[in-house]
Design a protein around this motif. Structure first.
Motif, PDB file in Angstrom:
ATOM      1  N   TYR A 127       6.844   9.099  -2.679  1.00 25.75           N
ATOM      2  CA  TYR A 127       6.696   8.320  -4.196  1.00 25.75           C
ATOM      3  C   TYR A 127       7.054   9.251  -5.238  1.00 25.75           C
ATOM      4  O   TYR A 127       7.217   8.022  -6.290  1.00 25.75           O
ATOM      5  CB  TYR A 127       5.736   8.006  -4.132  1.00 25.75           C
ATOM      6  CG  TYR A 127       4.321   9.174  -3.889  1.00 25.75           C
ATOM      7  CD1 TYR A 127       3.509  10.240  -5.342  1.00 25.75           C
ATOM      8  CD2 TYR A 127       3.928  10.228  -2.918  1.00 25.75           C
ATOM      9  CE1 TYR A 127       3.365  11.074  -5.395  1.00 25.75           C
ATOM     10  CE2 TYR A 127       3.038  10.764  -3.166  1.00 25.75           C
ATOM     11  CZ  TYR A 127       2.915  12.117  -4.364  1.00 25.75           C
ATOM     12  OH  TYR A 127       2.133  12.756  -4.561  1.00 25.75           O
ATOM     13  N   HIS A 150      -7.783  -0.180   4.864  1.00 28.15           N
ATOM     14  CA  HIS A 150      -6.827   0.726   4.317  1.00 28.15           C
ATOM     15  C   HIS A 150      -7.116   2.192   4.908  1.00 28.15           C
ATOM     16  O   HIS A 150      -6.372   3.272   4.711  1.00 28.15           O
ATOM     17  CB  HIS A 150      -6.870   1.122   2.375  1.00 28.15           C
ATOM     18  CG  HIS A 150      -8.086   1.259   1.669  1.00 28.15           C
ATOM     19  ND1 HIS A 150      -8.974   2.485   1.472  1.00 28.15           N
ATOM     20  CD2 HIS A 150      -9.467  -0.193   1.234  1.00 28.15           C
ATOM     21  CE1 HIS A 150      -9.546   2.003   1.068  1.00 28.15           C
ATOM     22  NE2 HIS A 150     -10.131   0.974   1.175  1.00 28.15           N
ATOM     23  N   SER A 151      -8.083   2.187   4.957  1.00 23.19           N
ATOM     24  CA  SER A 151      -8.825   3.387   5.704  1.00 23.19           C
ATOM     25  C   SER A 151      -9.799   3.789   7.057  1.00 23.19           C
ATOM     26  O   SER A 151     -10.986   3.123   6.923  1.00 23.19           O
ATOM     27  CB  SER A 151      -9.548   4.924   4.936  1.00 23.19           C
ATOM     28  OG  SER A 151      -9.012   4.827   4.060  1.00 23.19           O
ATOM     29  N   ILE A 192      -5.974   4.922  -5.718  1.00 27.82           N
ATOM     30  CA  ILE A 192      -7.508   5.328  -4.798  1.00 27.82           C
ATOM     31  C   ILE A 192      -8.019   6.703  -5.024  1.00 27.82           C
ATOM     32  O   ILE A 192      -8.346   8.180  -5.718  1.00 27.82           O
ATOM     33  CB  ILE A 192      -7.877   4.917  -3.739  1.00 27.82           C
ATOM     34  CG1 ILE A 192      -7.901   3.386  -3.522  1.00 27.82           C
ATOM     35  CG2 ILE A 192      -8.329   5.899  -2.413  1.00 27.82           C
ATOM     36  CD1 ILE A 192      -7.273   3.150  -2.369  1.00 27.82           C
ATOM     37  N   LYS A 193      -6.261   7.586  -4.608  1.00 22.51           N
ATOM     38  CA  LYS A 193      -6.076   8.743  -5.356  1.00 22.51           C
ATOM     39  C   LYS A 193      -4.994   9.163  -5.515  1.00 22.51           C
ATOM     40  O   LYS A 193      -3.614   8.310  -5.707  1.00 22.51           O
ATOM     41  CB  LYS A 193      -5.583   9.642  -3.762  1.00 22.51           C
ATOM     42  CG  LYS A 193      -6.226  10.659  -3.860  1.00 22.51           C
ATOM     43  CD  LYS A 193      -5.798  11.489  -2.471  1.00 22.51           C
ATOM     44  CE  LYS A 193      -5.197  11.414  -1.825  1.00 22.51           C
ATOM     45  NZ  LYS A 193      -4.584  12.201  -0.768  1.00 22.51           N
ATOM     46  N   ASP A 207     -13.472  -2.685  -3.409  1.00 19.89           N
ATOM     47  CA  ASP A 207     -13.091  -2.367  -2.226  1.00 19.89           C
ATOM     48  C   ASP A 207     -13.721  -2.096  -1.897  1.00 19.89           C
ATOM     49  O   ASP A 207     -15.534  -1.864  -2.788  1.00 19.89           O
ATOM     50  CB  ASP A 207     -12.297  -1.247  -3.215  1.00 19.89           C
ATOM     51  CG  ASP A 207     -11.744   0.276  -2.100  1.00 19.89           C
ATOM     52  OD1 ASP A 207     -11.802  -0.042  -0.851  1.00 19.89           O
ATOM     53  OD2 ASP A 207     -11.368   1.114  -2.555  1.00 19.89           O
ATOM     54  N   HIS A 223      -2.576   7.042  -3.161  1.00 24.50           N
ATOM     55  CA  HIS A 223      -2.624   6.100  -2.332  1.00 24.50           C
ATOM     56  C   HIS A 223      -3.591   5.268  -3.311  1.00 24.50           C
ATOM     57  O   HIS A 223      -4.400   5.309  -4.345  1.00 24.50           O
ATOM     58  CB  HIS A 223      -4.172   7.032  -1.432  1.00 24.50           C
ATOM     59  CG  HIS A 223      -4.836   5.684  -0.640  1.00 24.50           C
ATOM     60  ND1 HIS A 223      -5.815   5.504  -0.176  1.00 24.50           N
ATOM     61  CD2 HIS A 223      -3.770   4.589  -0.340  1.00 24.50           C
ATOM     62  CE1 HIS A 223      -5.884   4.553   0.767  1.00 24.50           C
ATOM     63  NE2 HIS A 223      -4.767   3.589   0.766  1.00 24.50           N
ATOM     64  N   GLY A 224      -3.146   3.793  -3.316  1.00 25.60           N
ATOM     65  CA  GLY A 224      -2.574   3.102  -4.065  1.00 25.60           C
ATOM     66  C   GLY A 224      -2.247   1.696  -3.928  1.00 25.60           C
ATOM     67  O   GLY A 224      -1.471   2.174  -3.042  1.00 25.60           O
ATOM     68  N   LYS A 231       0.203   5.284   0.672  1.00 30.29           N
ATOM     69  CA  LYS A 231      -0.092   6.372   0.683  1.00 30.29           C
ATOM     70  C   LYS A 231       0.017   7.157   1.550  1.00 30.29           C
ATOM     71  O   LYS A 231       1.043   7.483   2.062  1.00 30.29           O
ATOM     72  CB  LYS A 231      -1.517   5.882   2.141  1.00 30.29           C
ATOM     73  CG  LYS A 231      -2.186   6.441   2.590  1.00 30.29           C
ATOM     74  CD  LYS A 231      -3.443   5.697   3.456  1.00 30.29           C
ATOM     75  CE  LYS A 231      -4.571   6.565   3.770  1.00 30.29           C
ATOM     76  NZ  LYS A 231      -5.527   5.655   5.127  1.00 30.29           N
ATOM     77  N   SER A 232       0.275   8.712   0.539  1.00 29.48           N
ATOM     78  CA  SER A 232       0.757   9.969   1.264  1.00 29.48           C
ATOM     79  C   SER A 232       0.797  11.268   0.680  1.00 29.48           C
ATOM     80  O   SER A 232       0.210  10.426  -0.601  1.00 29.48           O
ATOM     81  CB  SER A 232       2.602   9.743   1.107  1.00 29.48           C
ATOM     82  OG  SER A 232       3.228  10.304   1.560  1.00 29.48           O
ATOM     83  N   ASP A 233       0.714  12.425   1.195  1.00 31.51           N
ATOM     84  CA  ASP A 233       0.490  12.925   0.862  1.00 31.51           C
ATOM     85  C   ASP A 233       1.797  13.951   0.919  1.00 31.51           C
ATOM     86  O   ASP A 233       1.680  15.491   0.283  1.00 31.51           O
ATOM     87  CB  ASP A 233      -0.583  14.095   1.375  1.00 31.51           C
ATOM     88  CG  ASP A 233      -2.318  13.649   1.661  1.00 31.51           C
ATOM     89  OD1 ASP A 233      -2.383  13.322   0.668  1.00 31.51           O
ATOM     90  OD2 ASP A 233      -2.628  13.750   2.585  1.00 31.51           O
ATOM     91  N   GLU A 249       0.250  -0.939  -0.134  1.00 33.35           N
ATOM     92  CA  GLU A 249       0.104   0.280  -0.205  1.00 33.35           C
ATOM     93  C   GLU A 249       0.879   1.189   0.162  1.00 33.35           C
ATOM     94  O   GLU A 249       1.834   0.959   0.942  1.00 33.35           O
ATOM     95  CB  GLU A 249      -0.846   0.335   0.836  1.00 33.35           C
ATOM     96  CG  GLU A 249      -2.460   1.168   1.031  1.00 33.35           C
ATOM     97  CD  GLU A 249      -2.844   1.273   2.962  1.00 33.35           C
ATOM     98  OE1 GLU A 249      -3.802   2.204   2.260  1.00 33.35           O
ATOM     99  OE2 GLU A 249      -2.130   0.416   3.467  1.00 33.35           O
TER     100      GLU A 249
END
Length: 281
Positions: free
Chosen positions: A48, A203-204, A67-68, A179, A112-113, A41-43, A39
């Motif tokens: 990445y 995941h959330s 996902i994002k 999902d 996010h993926g 997942k980061s802003d 996974e």
């Protein structure tokens, strides 16, 4: 719902310094036919932006779900695709693939993926590679009256009276993925799936099991064979459902190669070093 095993993802890096959370299954004990759940997942772009430059694979399948944000995929077969939020990509690498996955420059809202590896039956590991994505046929989604949304990422799924059929249907080991999104205070119940191994990756948010145990994001719940799915949430949750039939075969693994014997691994390395996987286009 009966839970047989609980695993926790751990932080690691892959590609060009990409930070990920991983649950490995190369020992074949718990995830079979799945090999690995990664996974991202980061802003923070620094986590990445290095992406995954050109690299080979043989003997396994990669399943990517965004996902994002998004990635651009390229491979030696001539495929070049932008995989964005909501898209799924499946690549059955067979006898050899070279590909790259690099973050899309216009995806500014974080990433996010998932990339999930699925093992292939020994007899199929040297077949020609297959590529498919959902960019032209989006994964079907249904939201019921109870506030549960199911998106059929691969395979066919039943939510109440509605059947959802993904355009991606030929994963090895009868694998299927979905999902699920639950809004605050809602619940989802599904009858037992036909596959022998069914797992839930949070995941959330967080989930509440029927016995009132609470599980936070990053947990993988491996269900007893034949168990139903009965999950609820207090504040909201996102959950991947992974299902497949165990292959119960030896796993020889080295980096991007997953074969059945060490001799096959050595042959894969030799073939790659001698240019038999082709060139990234």
């Amino acid at each position: 719902m009966n839970i047989a095993k609980i695993l926790t993802s751990y932080a690691t890096q892959d590609g060009d310094g990409v930070n990920i959370s991983r649950i490995p299954g190369f020992d074949g004990k718990y995830l079979d036919p799945f090999l690995m759940i990664d996974e991202l997942k980061s802003d923070n772009e620094a986590d990445y932006m290095g992406g995954f430059p050109a690299h080979p694979h043989r003997g396994m399948e990669t399943f990517t779900y965004i996902i994002k944000g998004g990635f651009e995929h390229k491979d030696q077969m001539g495929n070049k695709k932008a995989i964005r939020a909501g898209d799924v990509q499946w690549m059955s690498t067979g006898n050899g693939v070279i590909h790259s996955e690099m973050p899309l420059p216009d995806a500014k809202d974080g990433l996010h993926g998932f990339q999930i590896w699925i093992n292939m039956p020994s007899k199929d590991k040297m077949r020609d590679p297959i590529y498919q994505d959902t960019t032209q046929s989006p994964a079907p989604t249904f939201k019921n009256e109870n506030g549960a949304t199911l998106t059929a990422l691969a395979g066919s799924w039943q939510l109440e009276a509605v059947e959802l059929t993904s355009s991606i249907q030929k994963l090895s080991a009868n694998a299927a993925l979905a999902d699920v999104t639950l809004t605050a205070g809602k619940q989802l119940k599904l009858a037992p799936l036909k596959q022998q191994n069914v797992m839930l990756y949070i995941h959330s948010g967080s989930l509440i099991a029927p016995d009132n145990q609470t599980f936070k994001a990053g947990k993988l719940l491996i269900l007893e064979p034949g168990s139903d799915i009965d999950i609820a949430t207090q504040h909201g949750a996102g959950v991947l459902i992974l299902a497949g039939d165990p292959l119960k075969q030896p796993i020889a693994h080295m980096g991007p190669f997953v074969m059945t014997t060490q001799a096959e691994i050595q042959q894969a390395v030799h073939d790659y070093q001698n240019g038999q996987f082709g060139t990234l286009i």
